[in-house]
Design an enzyme around this catalytic site. Structure first.
Site, PDB file in Angstrom:
ATOM      1  N   GLY A 202      23.849  30.951 -24.793  1.00  0.00           N
ATOM      2  CA  GLY A 202      22.521  31.651 -25.207  1.00  0.00           C
ATOM      3  C   GLY A 202      21.690  30.414 -25.807  1.00  0.00           C
ATOM      4  O   GLY A 202      20.513  30.774 -26.386  1.00  0.00           O
TER       5      GLY A 202
ATOM      6  N   TRP B 280      19.809  28.178 -24.279  1.00  0.00           N
ATOM      7  CA  TRP B 280      18.646  28.130 -23.560  1.00  0.00           C
ATOM      8  C   TRP B 280      17.432  29.154 -23.866  1.00  0.00           C
ATOM      9  O   TRP B 280      16.315  29.111 -24.038  1.00  0.00           O
ATOM     10  CB  TRP B 280      18.817  27.845 -22.093  1.00  0.00           C
ATOM     11  CG  TRP B 280      19.089  26.576 -21.559  1.00  0.00           C
ATOM     12  CD1 TRP B 280      19.706  25.387 -22.277  1.00  0.00           C
ATOM     13  CD2 TRP B 280      19.162  25.991 -20.154  1.00  0.00           C
ATOM     14  NE1 TRP B 280      19.829  24.310 -21.632  1.00  0.00           N
ATOM     15  CE2 TRP B 280      19.442  24.793 -20.267  1.00  0.00           C
ATOM     16  CE3 TRP B 280      18.649  26.641 -19.027  1.00  0.00           C
ATOM     17  CZ2 TRP B 280      19.281  23.983 -19.149  1.00  0.00           C
ATOM     18  CZ3 TRP B 280      18.539  26.061 -17.927  1.00  0.00           C
ATOM     19  CH2 TRP B 280      19.027  24.671 -17.985  1.00  0.00           C
TER      20      TRP B 280
ATOM     21  N   ASP C 173      24.128  37.260 -17.518  1.00  0.00           N
ATOM     22  CA  ASP C 173      25.172  36.579 -17.510  1.00  0.00           C
ATOM     23  C   ASP C 173      26.706  37.371 -17.116  1.00  0.00           C
ATOM     24  O   ASP C 173      26.194  38.526 -17.701  1.00  0.00           O
ATOM     25  CB  ASP C 173      25.571  35.619 -18.549  1.00  0.00           C
ATOM     26  CG  ASP C 173      26.444  34.470 -18.313  1.00  0.00           C
ATOM     27  OD1 ASP C 173      26.272  33.351 -18.677  1.00  0.00           O
ATOM     28  OD2 ASP C 173      27.701  34.697 -18.107  1.00  0.00           O
TER      29      ASP C 173
ATOM     30  N   ASP D  91      26.640  40.744 -12.363  1.00  0.00           N
ATOM     31  CA  ASP D  91      26.426  39.851 -11.137  1.00  0.00           C
ATOM     32  C   ASP D  91      25.106  40.430 -10.596  1.00  0.00           C
ATOM     33  O   ASP D  91      25.091  41.495 -10.399  1.00  0.00           O
ATOM     34  CB  ASP D  91      27.715  40.026 -10.358  1.00  0.00           C
ATOM     35  CG  ASP D  91      27.526  38.963  -9.158  1.00  0.00           C
ATOM     36  OD1 ASP D  91      26.401  38.447  -8.979  1.00  0.00           O
ATOM     37  OD2 ASP D  91      28.316  38.599  -8.564  1.00  0.00           O
TER      38      ASP D  91
ATOM     39  N   ASP E  74      21.536  27.267 -15.681  1.00  0.00           N
ATOM     40  CA  ASP E  74      22.452  26.333 -16.285  1.00  0.00           C
ATOM     41  C   ASP E  74      23.935  26.719 -15.941  1.00  0.00           C
ATOM     42  O   ASP E  74      24.871  26.282 -16.400  1.00  0.00           O
ATOM     43  CB  ASP E  74      22.574  26.483 -18.004  1.00  0.00           C
ATOM     44  CG  ASP E  74      23.305  25.049 -18.418  1.00  0.00           C
ATOM     45  OD1 ASP E  74      23.252  24.035 -17.812  1.00  0.00           O
ATOM     46  OD2 ASP E  74      23.640  25.297 -19.389  1.00  0.00           O
TER      47      ASP E  74
ATOM     48  N   LYS F 202      20.958  23.409 -12.806  1.00  0.00           N
ATOM     49  CA  LYS F 202      21.977  22.276 -12.815  1.00  0.00           C
ATOM     50  C   LYS F 202      22.660  22.395 -11.593  1.00  0.00           C
ATOM     51  O   LYS F 202      23.105  22.961 -10.960  1.00  0.00           O
ATOM     52  CB  LYS F 202      22.971  22.550 -13.984  1.00  0.00           C
ATOM     53  CG  LYS F 202      23.879  21.473 -14.365  1.00  0.00           C
ATOM     54  CD  LYS F 202      24.481  21.679 -15.656  1.00  0.00           C
ATOM     55  CE  LYS F 202      25.520  23.125 -15.904  1.00  0.00           C
ATOM     56  NZ  LYS F 202      26.102  23.172 -17.109  1.00  0.00           N
TER      57      LYS F 202
END
Length: 228
Positions: free
Chosen positions: A64, A66, A97, A113, A138, A178
């Protein structure tokens, strides 16, 4: 399970490096859940990505940090609360997430998902017809150490993030992902170039020097050009 002396030395070295890391220490002082907050901060300060009132989706949001940075970024400065971790919020932050997520005031969390229809519908409901200004990811796979296999896993996550951005970003929106230098990196850069008008790589100072981690920033969807 027996742990050999070599593994003990590696674990001790990692722990020592982690505890003495200036960004880890700073994150504790600033109340961030992870040093990753400073990576997004530098990316933001370099490319001026975030402005009050925006809609931002944080993919792979756990733990968390970000979302915490975004939450503070959208705290109204005119109220004398710029950077506040609680209170009024001028913007929309949606975190997704697979893992559970410790709540952050003002951040809407969706667990699951995002490729699944039920999860995607939750996102659509929260958006309420609005387009997304920025998607940040990320996400990283569990790496096996087998270069070809890991490259494929990383590429898959990037492809998913780009597909997500194509479906939900506004035409001049931004995607931050990322990635890792190594096998398949040049192909990922090309993939970004295939979908975004401007592509910029950046390795924030908060990324460890020996880490292959870096980030790609895609600005403006090319598909928007084709629609216009």
């Amino acid at each position: 399970m027996k742990i050999d002396s070599k593994s003990k030395k590696i674990n001790k070295a990692w722990l020592n490096e982690h505890l003495t890391d200036p960004y880890v220490r700073q994150s504790k002082r600033d109340g961030y859940r992870a040093r990753a907050a400073y990576k997004l901060k530098e990316i933001d300060e370099t490319f001026h990505l975030f402005r009050p009132g925006q809609v931002v989706v944080d993919l792979g949001a756990c733990p968390g940090a970000w979302s915490q940075y975004l939450r503070r970024r959208f705290a109204p400065k005119e109220a004398g609360a710029g950077g506040a971790a609680a209170g009024e919020l001028n913007g929309t932050i949606i975190a997704l997430d697979l893992l559970d997520f410790e709540p952050i005031e003002g951040v809407r969390f969706i667990q699951g998902d995002f490729r699944e229809d039920a999860v995607l519908q939750q996102l659509v409901d929260v958006l309420g017809g609005r387009s997304v200004d920025v998607v940040v990811s990320d996400m990283a796979p569990n790496l096996s150490g087998i270069e070809v296999s890991d490259a494929a896993r990383i590429a898959h996550l990037i492809e998913l993030a780009i597909e997500f951005a194509q479906a939900h970003l506004r035409p001049d929106g931004v995607l931050v992902c990322k990635v890792f230098h190594g096998s398949g990196y040049s192909q990922l850069v090309q993939l970004f170039k295939d979908h975004f008008r401007v592509v910029k790589p950046i390795k924030p100072k908060a990324s460890r020097d020996k880490s292959a981690e870096t980030f790609l920033v895609g600005l403006g969807l090319k598909q928007a050009d084709k629609r216009s």
